[in-house]
Design a protein around this motif. Sequence first.
Motif, PDB file in Angstrom:
ATOM      1  N   ALA A  30      13.155  -6.636  -2.193  1.00 29.40           N
ATOM      2  CA  ALA A  30      12.041  -6.535  -3.133  1.00 29.40           C
ATOM      3  C   ALA A  30      10.813  -6.180  -2.296  1.00 29.40           C
ATOM      4  O   ALA A  30      10.223  -7.054  -1.663  1.00 29.40           O
ATOM      5  CB  ALA A  30      11.834  -7.848  -3.864  1.00 29.40           C
ATOM      6  N   PRO A  31      10.444  -4.913  -2.250  1.00 28.75           N
ATOM      7  CA  PRO A  31       9.348  -4.496  -1.367  1.00 28.75           C
ATOM      8  C   PRO A  31       7.993  -5.061  -1.782  1.00 28.75           C
ATOM      9  O   PRO A  31       7.787  -5.448  -2.931  1.00 28.75           O
ATOM     10  CB  PRO A  31       9.370  -2.974  -1.495  1.00 28.75           C
ATOM     11  CG  PRO A  31       9.982  -2.704  -2.828  1.00 28.75           C
ATOM     12  CD  PRO A  31      10.970  -3.827  -3.056  1.00 28.75           C
ATOM     13  N   LEU A  32       7.079  -5.084  -0.827  1.00 26.30           N
ATOM     14  CA  LEU A  32       5.720  -5.570  -1.112  1.00 26.30           C
ATOM     15  C   LEU A  32       5.054  -4.773  -2.222  1.00 26.30           C
ATOM     16  O   LEU A  32       4.232  -5.309  -2.956  1.00 26.30           O
ATOM     17  CB  LEU A  32       4.870  -5.524   0.154  1.00 26.30           C
ATOM     18  CG  LEU A  32       5.178  -6.582   1.204  1.00 26.30           C
ATOM     19  CD1 LEU A  32       4.270  -6.402   2.413  1.00 26.30           C
ATOM     20  CD2 LEU A  32       5.044  -7.970   0.643  1.00 26.30           C
ATOM     21  N   SER A  33       5.418  -3.516  -2.357  1.00 25.67           N
ATOM     22  CA  SER A  33       4.834  -2.702  -3.428  1.00 25.67           C
ATOM     23  C   SER A  33       5.166  -3.289  -4.801  1.00 25.67           C
ATOM     24  O   SER A  33       4.370  -3.175  -5.741  1.00 25.67           O
ATOM     25  CB  SER A  33       5.311  -1.250  -3.327  1.00 25.67           C
ATOM     26  OG  SER A  33       6.723  -1.186  -3.423  1.00 25.67           O
ATOM     27  N   LEU A  34       6.312  -3.942  -4.929  1.00 28.99           N
ATOM     28  CA  LEU A  34       6.665  -4.595  -6.190  1.00 28.99           C
ATOM     29  C   LEU A  34       5.724  -5.762  -6.472  1.00 28.99           C
ATOM     30  O   LEU A  34       5.263  -5.941  -7.600  1.00 28.99           O
ATOM     31  CB  LEU A  34       8.120  -5.071  -6.148  1.00 28.99           C
ATOM     32  CG  LEU A  34       8.627  -5.807  -7.381  1.00 28.99           C
ATOM     33  CD1 LEU A  34       8.556  -4.916  -8.615  1.00 28.99           C
ATOM     34  CD2 LEU A  34      10.058  -6.284  -7.144  1.00 28.99           C
ATOM     35  N   VAL A  35       5.423  -6.533  -5.457  1.00 27.73           N
ATOM     36  CA  VAL A  35       4.473  -7.643  -5.612  1.00 27.73           C
ATOM     37  C   VAL A  35       3.122  -7.102  -6.058  1.00 27.73           C
ATOM     38  O   VAL A  35       2.497  -7.623  -6.989  1.00 27.73           O
ATOM     39  CB  VAL A  35       4.334  -8.447  -4.296  1.00 27.73           C
ATOM     40  CG1 VAL A  35       3.239  -9.497  -4.409  1.00 27.73           C
ATOM     41  CG2 VAL A  35       5.664  -9.071  -3.913  1.00 27.73           C
ATOM     42  N   GLU A  36       2.674  -6.028  -5.418  1.00 28.65           N
ATOM     43  CA  GLU A  36       1.390  -5.418  -5.779  1.00 28.65           C
ATOM     44  C   GLU A  36       1.381  -4.969  -7.239  1.00 28.65           C
ATOM     45  O   GLU A  36       0.403  -5.185  -7.962  1.00 28.65           O
ATOM     46  CB  GLU A  36       1.094  -4.243  -4.856  1.00 28.65           C
ATOM     47  CG  GLU A  36       0.842  -4.657  -3.428  1.00 28.65           C
ATOM     48  CD  GLU A  36       0.823  -3.494  -2.449  1.00 28.65           C
ATOM     49  OE1 GLU A  36       1.266  -2.372  -2.806  1.00 28.65           O
ATOM     50  OE2 GLU A  36       0.375  -3.710  -1.311  1.00 28.65           O
ATOM     51  N   GLN A  37       2.459  -4.333  -7.680  1.00 25.92           N
ATOM     52  CA  GLN A  37       2.544  -3.864  -9.069  1.00 25.92           C
ATOM     53  C   GLN A  37       2.506  -5.024 -10.056  1.00 25.92           C
ATOM     54  O   GLN A  37       1.805  -4.963 -11.070  1.00 25.92           O
ATOM     55  CB  GLN A  37       3.830  -3.069  -9.271  1.00 25.92           C
ATOM     56  CG  GLN A  37       3.846  -1.738  -8.566  1.00 25.92           C
ATOM     57  CD  GLN A  37       5.223  -1.079  -8.660  1.00 25.92           C
ATOM     58  OE1 GLN A  37       6.027  -1.389  -9.531  1.00 25.92           O
ATOM     59  NE2 GLN A  37       5.488  -0.169  -7.742  1.00 25.92           N
ATOM     60  N   VAL A  38       3.258  -6.077  -9.770  1.00 32.93           N
ATOM     61  CA  VAL A  38       3.299  -7.232 -10.668  1.00 32.93           C
ATOM     62  C   VAL A  38       1.926  -7.888 -10.749  1.00 32.93           C
ATOM     63  O   VAL A  38       1.471  -8.267 -11.828  1.00 32.93           O
ATOM     64  CB  VAL A  38       4.380  -8.235 -10.218  1.00 32.93           C
ATOM     65  CG1 VAL A  38       4.264  -9.547 -10.983  1.00 32.93           C
ATOM     66  CG2 VAL A  38       5.760  -7.627 -10.403  1.00 32.93           C
ATOM     67  N   LYS A  39       1.242  -8.033  -9.618  1.00 34.50           N
ATOM     68  CA  LYS A  39      -0.082  -8.669  -9.625  1.00 34.50           C
ATOM     69  C   LYS A  39      -1.083  -7.871 -10.453  1.00 34.50           C
ATOM     70  O   LYS A  39      -1.986  -8.449 -11.055  1.00 34.50           O
ATOM     71  CB  LYS A  39      -0.611  -8.837  -8.196  1.00 34.50           C
ATOM     72  CG  LYS A  39       0.083  -9.922  -7.409  1.00 34.50           C
ATOM     73  CD  LYS A  39       0.090 -11.266  -8.099  1.00 34.50           C
ATOM     74  CE  LYS A  39      -1.259 -11.889  -8.241  1.00 34.50           C
ATOM     75  NZ  LYS A  39      -1.235 -13.244  -8.815  1.00 34.50           N
ATOM     76  N   ASP A  51       0.073  -9.732   5.390  1.00 32.97           N
ATOM     77  CA  ASP A  51       0.544  -8.641   4.529  1.00 32.97           C
ATOM     78  C   ASP A  51       1.010  -9.163   3.176  1.00 32.97           C
ATOM     79  O   ASP A  51       0.776  -8.532   2.138  1.00 32.97           O
ATOM     80  CB  ASP A  51       1.678  -7.867   5.200  1.00 32.97           C
ATOM     81  CG  ASP A  51       1.207  -7.071   6.411  1.00 32.97           C
ATOM     82  OD1 ASP A  51       0.005  -6.736   6.488  1.00 32.97           O
ATOM     83  OD2 ASP A  51       2.047  -6.792   7.278  1.00 32.97           O
ATOM     84  N   LEU A  52       1.667 -10.309   3.171  1.00 28.94           N
ATOM     85  CA  LEU A  52       2.128 -10.899   1.917  1.00 28.94           C
ATOM     86  C   LEU A  52       0.953 -11.299   1.033  1.00 28.94           C
ATOM     87  O   LEU A  52       0.942 -11.044  -0.172  1.00 28.94           O
ATOM     88  CB  LEU A  52       3.015 -12.111   2.201  1.00 28.94           C
ATOM     89  CG  LEU A  52       4.346 -11.792   2.881  1.00 28.94           C
ATOM     90  CD1 LEU A  52       4.966 -13.049   3.457  1.00 28.94           C
ATOM     91  CD2 LEU A  52       5.286 -11.112   1.912  1.00 28.94           C
ATOM     92  N   LEU A  53      -0.056 -11.915   1.628  1.00 25.78           N
ATOM     93  CA  LEU A  53      -1.241 -12.310   0.872  1.00 25.78           C
ATOM     94  C   LEU A  53      -2.031 -11.088   0.415  1.00 25.78           C
ATOM     95  O   LEU A  53      -2.528 -11.056  -0.717  1.00 25.78           O
ATOM     96  CB  LEU A  53      -2.112 -13.256   1.700  1.00 25.78           C
ATOM     97  CG  LEU A  53      -1.475 -14.609   2.017  1.00 25.78           C
ATOM     98  CD1 LEU A  53      -2.354 -15.390   2.992  1.00 25.78           C
ATOM     99  CD2 LEU A  53      -1.207 -15.412   0.755  1.00 25.78           C
ATOM    100  N   ASP A  54      -2.121 -10.074   1.266  1.00 23.46           N
ATOM    101  CA  ASP A  54      -2.794  -8.837   0.864  1.00 23.46           C
ATOM    102  C   ASP A  54      -2.125  -8.206  -0.350  1.00 23.46           C
ATOM    103  O   ASP A  54      -2.789  -7.642  -1.219  1.00 23.46           O
ATOM    104  CB  ASP A  54      -2.793  -7.812   2.003  1.00 23.46           C
ATOM    105  CG  ASP A  54      -3.786  -8.124   3.110  1.00 23.46           C
ATOM    106  OD1 ASP A  54      -4.690  -8.969   2.902  1.00 23.46           O
ATOM    107  OD2 ASP A  54      -3.654  -7.521   4.190  1.00 23.46           O
ATOM    108  N   ALA A  55      -0.803  -8.293  -0.412  1.00 23.93           N
ATOM    109  CA  ALA A  55      -0.045  -7.712  -1.524  1.00 23.93           C
ATOM    110  C   ALA A  55      -0.224  -8.508  -2.813  1.00 23.93           C
ATOM    111  O   ALA A  55       0.077  -8.010  -3.893  1.00 23.93           O
ATOM    112  CB  ALA A  55       1.429  -7.618  -1.165  1.00 23.93           C
ATOM    113  N   GLY A  56      -0.712  -9.748  -2.687  1.00 25.47           N
ATOM    114  CA  GLY A  56      -0.954 -10.556  -3.871  1.00 25.47           C
ATOM    115  C   GLY A  56      -0.077 -11.769  -4.018  1.00 25.47           C
ATOM    116  O   GLY A  56      -0.144 -12.465  -5.032  1.00 25.47           O
TER     117      GLY A  56
END
Length: 125
Positions: A29-38, A58-63
């Motif tokens: 589950a790439p960080l881009s998925l976290v960004e999209q969900v946030k 990086d994880l916190l930056d992604a949301g």
Amino acid sequence: ARQAVREGASYVAFGAVFPSITKPEAVRAPLSLVEQVKKKLPTCVAVIGGITVDKVPDLLDAGADLICVVSDIFQAVDPLHRARQYLNAMSDWEKDVQAGKRKLDSNALANASRPAAPRAILTGQ
């Protein structure tokens, strides 16, 4: 994730974000998925899988609101020291945000679910 939030889920979780020794066959589950969900859902996002302390910013930056760690803490020579390193990494990230050293996505901030500062809950077996 959308349906879970509609049905009252207090968070959604994604992983493995990075290759994991705990579950090596887990779908990524790439960080881009976290960004999209946030950007799209008003809920907390938890991440798990292959997480090490150097990846916290990086994880916190992604949301990510919740960071779930297993192997990096429990396989450390000193698990308590490693857990404290995670707390320090989150604290350093928060200081960077307050100092303007990190640019956070305004759409993600609109749906932000995290407290003013990242929190950690440490549990063990």
